[in-house]
Design a protein around this motif. Sequence first.
Motif, PDB file in Angstrom:
ATOM      1  N   ARG A  50      -9.659  40.519  -5.488  1.00  0.00           N
ATOM      2  CA  ARG A  50     -10.582  39.676  -4.731  1.00  0.00           C
ATOM      3  C   ARG A  50     -10.208  38.217  -4.926  1.00  0.00           C
ATOM      4  O   ARG A  50      -9.538  37.855  -5.893  1.00  0.00           O
ATOM      5  CB  ARG A  50     -12.030  39.918  -5.148  1.00  0.00           C
ATOM      6  CG  ARG A  50     -12.352  39.593  -6.597  1.00  0.00           C
ATOM      7  CD  ARG A  50     -13.781  40.004  -6.929  1.00  0.00           C
ATOM      8  NE  ARG A  50     -14.159  39.709  -8.296  1.00  0.00           N
ATOM      9  CZ  ARG A  50     -14.725  38.564  -8.694  1.00  0.00           C
ATOM     10  NH1 ARG A  50     -14.941  37.602  -7.815  1.00  0.00           N
ATOM     11  NH2 ARG A  50     -15.057  38.375  -9.951  1.00  0.00           N
ATOM     12  N   ALA A  51     -10.638  37.403  -3.978  1.00  0.00           N
ATOM     13  CA  ALA A  51     -10.345  35.969  -4.018  1.00  0.00           C
ATOM     14  C   ALA A  51     -11.393  35.249  -4.864  1.00  0.00           C
ATOM     15  O   ALA A  51     -12.509  35.741  -5.063  1.00  0.00           O
ATOM     16  CB  ALA A  51     -10.322  35.400  -2.606  1.00  0.00           C
ATOM     17  N   PHE A  52     -11.005  34.073  -5.361  1.00  0.00           N
ATOM     18  CA  PHE A  52     -11.902  33.222  -6.140  1.00  0.00           C
ATOM     19  C   PHE A  52     -11.887  31.819  -5.541  1.00  0.00           C
ATOM     20  O   PHE A  52     -10.932  31.428  -4.880  1.00  0.00           O
ATOM     21  CB  PHE A  52     -11.439  33.119  -7.599  1.00  0.00           C
ATOM     22  CG  PHE A  52     -11.481  34.404  -8.372  1.00  0.00           C
ATOM     23  CD1 PHE A  52     -12.557  34.703  -9.183  1.00  0.00           C
ATOM     24  CD2 PHE A  52     -10.430  35.318  -8.299  1.00  0.00           C
ATOM     25  CE1 PHE A  52     -12.592  35.884  -9.917  1.00  0.00           C
ATOM     26  CE2 PHE A  52     -10.450  36.501  -9.018  1.00  0.00           C
ATOM     27  CZ  PHE A  52     -11.543  36.781  -9.832  1.00  0.00           C
ATOM     28  N   GLU A  53     -12.942  31.082  -5.810  1.00  0.00           N
ATOM     29  CA  GLU A  53     -12.959  29.654  -5.501  1.00  0.00           C
ATOM     30  C   GLU A  53     -12.828  28.894  -6.811  1.00  0.00           C
ATOM     31  O   GLU A  53     -13.535  29.170  -7.774  1.00  0.00           O
ATOM     32  CB  GLU A  53     -14.263  29.253  -4.801  1.00  0.00           C
ATOM     33  CG  GLU A  53     -14.374  29.732  -3.373  1.00  0.00           C
ATOM     34  CD  GLU A  53     -13.373  29.057  -2.441  1.00  0.00           C
ATOM     35  OE1 GLU A  53     -13.112  27.847  -2.633  1.00  0.00           O
ATOM     36  OE2 GLU A  53     -12.863  29.741  -1.539  1.00  0.00           O
ATOM     37  N   ARG A  54     -11.907  27.952  -6.842  1.00  0.00           N
ATOM     38  CA  ARG A  54     -11.689  27.188  -8.072  1.00  0.00           C
ATOM     39  C   ARG A  54     -11.230  25.784  -7.717  1.00  0.00           C
ATOM     40  O   ARG A  54     -10.247  25.615  -6.988  1.00  0.00           O
ATOM     41  CB  ARG A  54     -10.642  27.881  -8.942  1.00  0.00           C
ATOM     42  CG  ARG A  54     -10.518  27.292 -10.350  1.00  0.00           C
ATOM     43  CD  ARG A  54      -9.570  28.142 -11.149  1.00  0.00           C
ATOM     44  NE  ARG A  54      -9.458  27.667 -12.514  1.00  0.00           N
ATOM     45  CZ  ARG A  54      -9.619  28.426 -13.574  1.00  0.00           C
ATOM     46  NH1 ARG A  54      -9.925  29.690 -13.433  1.00  0.00           N
ATOM     47  NH2 ARG A  54      -9.459  27.933 -14.790  1.00  0.00           N
ATOM     48  N   THR A  57     -10.463  25.047  -4.110  1.00  0.00           N
ATOM     49  CA  THR A  57      -9.415  25.781  -3.408  1.00  0.00           C
ATOM     50  C   THR A  57      -9.662  27.276  -3.562  1.00  0.00           C
ATOM     51  O   THR A  57     -10.363  27.711  -4.476  1.00  0.00           O
ATOM     52  CB  THR A  57      -8.014  25.432  -3.950  1.00  0.00           C
ATOM     53  OG1 THR A  57      -7.016  25.954  -3.084  1.00  0.00           O
ATOM     54  CG2 THR A  57      -7.810  25.993  -5.351  1.00  0.00           C
ATOM     55  N   THR A  58      -9.096  28.046  -2.660  1.00  0.00           N
ATOM     56  CA  THR A  58      -9.217  29.504  -2.741  1.00  0.00           C
ATOM     57  C   THR A  58      -8.057  30.078  -3.542  1.00  0.00           C
ATOM     58  O   THR A  58      -6.892  29.830  -3.228  1.00  0.00           O
ATOM     59  CB  THR A  58      -9.218  30.131  -1.331  1.00  0.00           C
ATOM     60  OG1 THR A  58     -10.326  29.614  -0.581  1.00  0.00           O
ATOM     61  CG2 THR A  58      -9.336  31.644  -1.413  1.00  0.00           C
ATOM     62  N   LEU A  60      -6.014  33.144  -4.105  1.00  0.00           N
ATOM     63  CA  LEU A  60      -5.775  34.316  -3.279  1.00  0.00           C
ATOM     64  C   LEU A  60      -5.971  35.610  -4.055  1.00  0.00           C
ATOM     65  O   LEU A  60      -5.628  35.704  -5.234  1.00  0.00           O
ATOM     66  CB  LEU A  60      -4.351  34.283  -2.722  1.00  0.00           C
ATOM     67  CG  LEU A  60      -3.975  33.080  -1.861  1.00  0.00           C
ATOM     68  CD1 LEU A  60      -2.509  33.195  -1.427  1.00  0.00           C
ATOM     69  CD2 LEU A  60      -4.886  32.953  -0.655  1.00  0.00           C
ATOM     70  N   GLY A  86      -1.984  25.371  -5.389  1.00  0.00           N
ATOM     71  CA  GLY A  86      -3.240  25.817  -5.974  1.00  0.00           C
ATOM     72  C   GLY A  86      -3.144  25.922  -7.478  1.00  0.00           C
ATOM     73  O   GLY A  86      -2.619  25.032  -8.141  1.00  0.00           O
ATOM     74  N   PHE A 200      -6.771  31.889   6.529  1.00  0.00           N
ATOM     75  CA  PHE A 200      -6.561  30.869   5.512  1.00  0.00           C
ATOM     76  C   PHE A 200      -7.278  29.590   5.909  1.00  0.00           C
ATOM     77  O   PHE A 200      -7.501  29.328   7.098  1.00  0.00           O
ATOM     78  CB  PHE A 200      -5.064  30.557   5.359  1.00  0.00           C
ATOM     79  CG  PHE A 200      -4.310  31.519   4.491  1.00  0.00           C
ATOM     80  CD1 PHE A 200      -3.841  31.125   3.248  1.00  0.00           C
ATOM     81  CD2 PHE A 200      -4.064  32.820   4.913  1.00  0.00           C
ATOM     82  CE1 PHE A 200      -3.136  32.009   2.449  1.00  0.00           C
ATOM     83  CE2 PHE A 200      -3.370  33.710   4.126  1.00  0.00           C
ATOM     84  CZ  PHE A 200      -2.897  33.305   2.882  1.00  0.00           C
ATOM     85  N   LYS A 201      -7.599  28.779   4.911  1.00  0.00           N
ATOM     86  CA  LYS A 201      -8.126  27.454   5.190  1.00  0.00           C
ATOM     87  C   LYS A 201      -7.012  26.580   5.783  1.00  0.00           C
ATOM     88  O   LYS A 201      -5.836  26.792   5.494  1.00  0.00           O
ATOM     89  CB  LYS A 201      -8.649  26.807   3.903  1.00  0.00           C
ATOM     90  CG  LYS A 201      -9.901  27.472   3.348  1.00  0.00           C
ATOM     91  CD  LYS A 201     -10.382  26.761   2.096  1.00  0.00           C
ATOM     92  CE  LYS A 201     -11.663  27.401   1.566  1.00  0.00           C
ATOM     93  NZ  LYS A 201     -12.147  26.736   0.325  1.00  0.00           N
TER      94      LYS A 201
END
Length: 251
Positions: A50-54, A57-58, A60, A86, A200-201
């Motif tokens: 799963r993806a994370f936010e940190r 930024t995402t 992956l 990232g 993607f962003k």
Amino acid sequence: MDPAVLREDMVDSLQYEAKGVVRSDEVGLAMRDVPRHEFLGDDRSAYADRAFERHGTTVLAPSTAARLLEALALREDDNVLVVGAGIGYTTGVAAEIVGAANVHAIDITRRLVYEARRNLSSAGYGEVLVDRRNGMDGLPEYAPYDRILLEAAAIEPPRALVTQLADDGRLVMPLGAGSQSLVSVGPTGSVEERHGPVLFKPMLVEGEQADTVERNRTVREDREHAERGSSRRNGWEHEWLDWDERLQGTR
């Protein structure tokens, strides 16, 4: 649980279950070797798909990182540039395949540059050069690159990145705005292969970084502001008021 066991389980699931995103020995072996927990600081959740936010930024998901790396088709000793580094995990896997001294990475956010450097060093890839740059400009000092990975979406291949490709080089990037495809772009700037839909962003430009203290308006925001302003009257454009008539009406 031992992180090495968690890595084995993670890659097994990416290879053999319904996902099937890890297809090559190069990517599979590299993902089994790179200690992903060194980039996320959590042994168990680091190996969840799963993806994370940190730091704005995402991070992956492993399956998404695998798709990028498979499309990149790295070869031993390739000269590689990662744009949008990232926290550095995808860069670390690339370094495992081609050698850390052959990998360069850039990010527009200074805090992420520092974090990627720390993470890569902790994971054993301290030779990777990580610099703060505008992704649209690439890193021409070390060009040409056999492979360039852009970890952000753009509506067309950035011209500077295309010009920094070797004669047989490949740029892998998410292409499009609302609807995006993962594509391989050749040295002429044309799309040579499509690898399926992604989300993607968009690529950031100066002023859009998450850690900017006081953010200036970007070119995109200037255009939107101008479009809104074109349909709105300013004070001097309003009809003149007949103040004598107004005052007479109040008597």
